[in-house]
Design an enzyme around this catalytic site. Structure first.
Site, short mmCIF file in Angstrom:
data_model
loop_
_atom_site.label_atom_id
_atom_site.label_comp_id
_atom_site.label_asym_id
_atom_site.label_seq_id
_atom_site.Cartn_x
_atom_site.Cartn_y
_atom_site.Cartn_z
N ASP A 151 4.76 0.82 1.53
CA ASP A 151 3.96 1.99 1.93
C ASP A 151 3.85 2.99 0.78
O ASP A 151 4.85 3.33 0.14
CB ASP A 151 4.62 2.72 3.10
CG ASP A 151 4.87 1.83 4.30
OD1 ASP A 151 5.15 0.64 4.12
OD2 ASP A 151 4.82 2.35 5.43
N HIS A 153 1.43 5.80 1.44
CA HIS A 153 1.17 6.95 2.32
C HIS A 153 0.60 8.17 1.58
O HIS A 153 1.12 9.28 1.70
CB HIS A 153 2.45 7.35 3.07
CG HIS A 153 2.62 6.61 4.37
ND1 HIS A 153 1.68 6.63 5.38
CD2 HIS A 153 3.63 5.82 4.82
CE1 HIS A 153 2.10 5.89 6.39
NE2 HIS A 153 3.28 5.38 6.08
N ASP A 180 -0.33 0.65 4.81
CA ASP A 180 -0.03 2.09 4.88
C ASP A 180 -0.28 2.77 3.53
O ASP A 180 0.61 3.43 2.96
CB ASP A 180 1.40 2.35 5.39
CG ASP A 180 1.51 2.16 6.90
OD1 ASP A 180 0.56 1.60 7.50
OD2 ASP A 180 2.53 2.56 7.48
N ASP A 183 -2.63 8.36 5.05
CA ASP A 183 -1.97 9.19 6.08
C ASP A 183 -0.69 9.82 5.56
O ASP A 183 -0.02 9.30 4.67
CB ASP A 183 -1.66 8.39 7.36
CG ASP A 183 -2.87 8.24 8.27
OD1 ASP A 183 -3.81 9.04 8.15
OD2 ASP A 183 -2.87 7.31 9.10
N ARG A 184 -0.35 10.94 6.17
CA ARG A 184 0.84 11.75 5.89
C ARG A 184 0.73 12.45 4.52
O ARG A 184 0.67 13.65 4.46
CB ARG A 184 2.13 10.93 6.00
CG ARG A 184 2.36 10.39 7.41
CD ARG A 184 3.79 9.87 7.55
NE ARG A 184 4.01 9.17 8.81
CZ ARG A 184 4.38 9.73 9.95
NH1 ARG A 184 4.55 11.03 10.02
NH2 ARG A 184 4.57 9.01 11.03
N ASN A 212 -0.18 -0.56 9.86
CA ASN A 212 -0.53 0.05 11.15
C ASN A 212 -1.29 1.37 10.97
O ASN A 212 -1.96 1.83 11.88
CB ASN A 212 0.73 0.27 11.99
CG ASN A 212 1.71 1.23 11.36
OD1 ASN A 212 2.15 1.02 10.23
ND2 ASN A 212 2.08 2.28 12.06
N HIS A 213 -1.22 1.97 9.77
CA HIS A 213 -1.96 3.22 9.53
C HIS A 213 -3.37 2.98 9.01
O HIS A 213 -4.10 3.95 8.81
CB HIS A 213 -1.19 4.14 8.57
CG HIS A 213 -0.18 4.97 9.28
ND1 HIS A 213 -0.43 6.26 9.72
CD2 HIS A 213 1.09 4.67 9.68
CE1 HIS A 213 0.64 6.72 10.33
NE2 HIS A 213 1.58 5.78 10.32
N HIS A 261 3.07 -6.37 6.68
CA HIS A 261 3.44 -4.96 6.76
C HIS A 261 4.59 -4.71 7.73
O HIS A 261 5.58 -4.05 7.40
CB HIS A 261 2.23 -4.10 7.18
CG HIS A 261 2.61 -2.66 7.31
ND1 HIS A 261 2.85 -1.86 6.21
CD2 HIS A 261 2.83 -1.87 8.39
CE1 HIS A 261 3.20 -0.65 6.61
NE2 HIS A 261 3.19 -0.63 7.93
N ARG A 309 9.37 2.25 18.47
CA ARG A 309 8.07 2.90 18.26
C ARG A 309 7.20 2.88 19.52
O ARG A 309 6.15 3.52 19.54
CB ARG A 309 7.31 2.17 17.14
CG ARG A 309 8.04 2.13 15.81
CD ARG A 309 7.30 1.23 14.82
NE ARG A 309 8.05 0.98 13.61
CZ ARG A 309 7.99 1.73 12.51
NH1 ARG A 309 7.22 2.79 12.47
NH2 ARG A 309 8.70 1.41 11.44
N HIS A 336 6.85 -0.74 6.13
CA HIS A 336 6.77 -0.11 7.46
C HIS A 336 7.91 0.86 7.79
O HIS A 336 7.79 1.63 8.75
CB HIS A 336 6.70 -1.23 8.51
CG HIS A 336 6.27 -0.85 9.89
ND1 HIS A 336 5.26 0.05 10.14
CD2 HIS A 336 6.71 -1.28 11.12
CE1 HIS A 336 5.09 0.15 11.46
NE2 HIS A 336 5.96 -0.63 12.07
#
Length: 407
Positions: A151, A153, A180, A183-184, A212-213, A261, A309, A336
């Protein structure tokens, strides 16, 4: 009190997954149990507003069967580049290394790429990704190396540091980024355009897996959608959503290393051919193989268990061992999850988690890592690194205000 906490926590978990309707039901229970709490009342009100907005969006949405591809409606060549634009330019149809370097310098200085070139990069990447299978086989010749990153991110300046430490992507120095990307972190547009530009420059230098993002529901909450609107425009929001649905779900390196991922499955007997057969051109479902590839996590004890989750599952070393044996593989590499050292080796050495966003969200204090493999042995050589400074733009700067209220 326990019941109140339970509803609150589950409601917050539903929010984190973008399940506003389910969250609303839980916060209605919170309000019922705690009718005079102003915080509960405020959160319920925000929940109700979010659900109303969602219902309105659903009401005006075009049915799936009638929806035209936004990519097919874009002609980037018809977009004029103003004379005063002083940033990186693509001459003709080919993305070159010189262009990418100029673009990276512009991004470092917080300059935007012209929309014409951003469209060109994203559309060309879409065409390449669409042509790939859901499970991509990668062949690394003897004596050559291959790098897997986890990730990122939206941490663009840490991405540049990876290239500083390990070299720019090229045919001789290929990378796989394992989902990923966005995001964030608040430089997600710069990250995704960089990875896509390298893919356009040399397809065999850059492999990309879905995380997943890379989904509408996550992007709506965790910042990417807001950032795209701010730095590009509304059309790009739809375009990125469409391109994310083209990303492959997993890769196999030299018939030995399975890279995904999230993780493995709720049933035994899943073959690589089953993964190849997944119709991935959609938003991730909430169950089934595609969902589990993107969302699952390893657990330290045998068997399978529910996911912390709320989606996917937890799987033990026995599940990993069986999957590898049945598919004649040696190792699972996944991402992840943030790890203090940037990586963790689990399941008797048969599973490695790699996470490449150091000091995640400017607060976790973790290292980042990437894994170098050299053929033919493909022994994992793990390199860790620390975070580098970035401009004073906070993580989640473009995130949904609603989410920030519940954090």
């Amino acid at each position: 009190m326990k019941l109140l906490k339970g509803y609150y926590r589950r409601g917050a978990a539903f929010l984190a997954m973008g399940k506003f309707k389910e969250a609303l039901k839980d916060f209605q229970q919170v309000k019922k149990l705690c009718p005079n709490d102003p915080d509960a009342a405020k959160k319920l009100k925000e929940c109700e507003k979010a659900v109303m907005k969602l219902k309105f969006e659903e009401a005006i949405a075009t049915p799936e069967s009638e929806r035209r591809s936004v990519a097919d409606a874009i002609d980037f060549r018809s977009i004029d580049v103003e004379q005063q634009y002083s940033g990186a330019r693509i001459e003709g149809d080919n993305v070159t290394l010189d262009f990418v370097k100029n673009m990276l310098d512009d991004f470092k200085n917080q300059k935007c790429l012209h929309k014409r070139y951003a469209f060109q990069i994203v559309l060309q990447t879409r065409d390449m990704l669409r042509a790939l299978p859901s499970l991509v086989d990668i062949n690394i010749p003897d004596g050559k190396r291959f790098t897997v990153c986890g990730d990122v991110h939206g941490q663009f300046y840490d991405l540049l540091n990876i290239f500083e430490l390990n070299g720019l992507p090229s045919e001789e120095n290929p990378y796989l980024f394992n989902g990923d990307f966005v995001d964030r972190g608040s430089f997600s547009v710069e990250v995704i355009l960089t990875l896509f530009a390298f893919k356009c420059m040399c397809p065999s230098a850059m492999y990309l897996s879905r995380g997943n993002h890379e989904s509408k529901s996550m992007n709506k909450i965790y910042g990417f959608e807001g950032e795209v609107r701010s730095k590009l425009n509304e059309t790009f929001v739809e375009l990125f959503a469409e391109v994310f649905c083209c990303l492959p779900l997993a890769h196999v390196i030299n018939d030995k290393v399975f890279v995904v991922h999230g993780g493995l499955f709720s049933v035994d007997g899943v073959k690589l051919s089953d993964i190849r057969a997944i119709d991935r051109f959609c938003e991730p479902p909430e169950e089934g193989l595609m969902c589990e590839l993107l969302w699952s996590d390893p657990q330290p004890f045998p068997g399978r268990g529910p996911s912390k989750r709320g989606v996917g599952l937890s799987f033990g070393a026995d599940v990993t061992k069986k999957f590898l044996q049945e598919n004649n593989l040696d190792l699972v590499v996944r991402s992840h999850e943030v790890k203090d050292e940037g990586y963790e080796i689990e399941h008797d050495g048969k599973l490695i988690t790699v996470f490449s966003a150091p000091n995640y969200c400017d607060q976790m204090g973790n290292k980042g890592a990437f894994i170098r493999f050299e053929a033919p042995e493909l022994k994992p050589n793990i390199v860790t690194f620390s975070a580098v400074p970035h401009p004073d733009v906070k993580p989640m700067a473009y995130a949904n205000n609603f989410l920030r209220m519940f954090s």
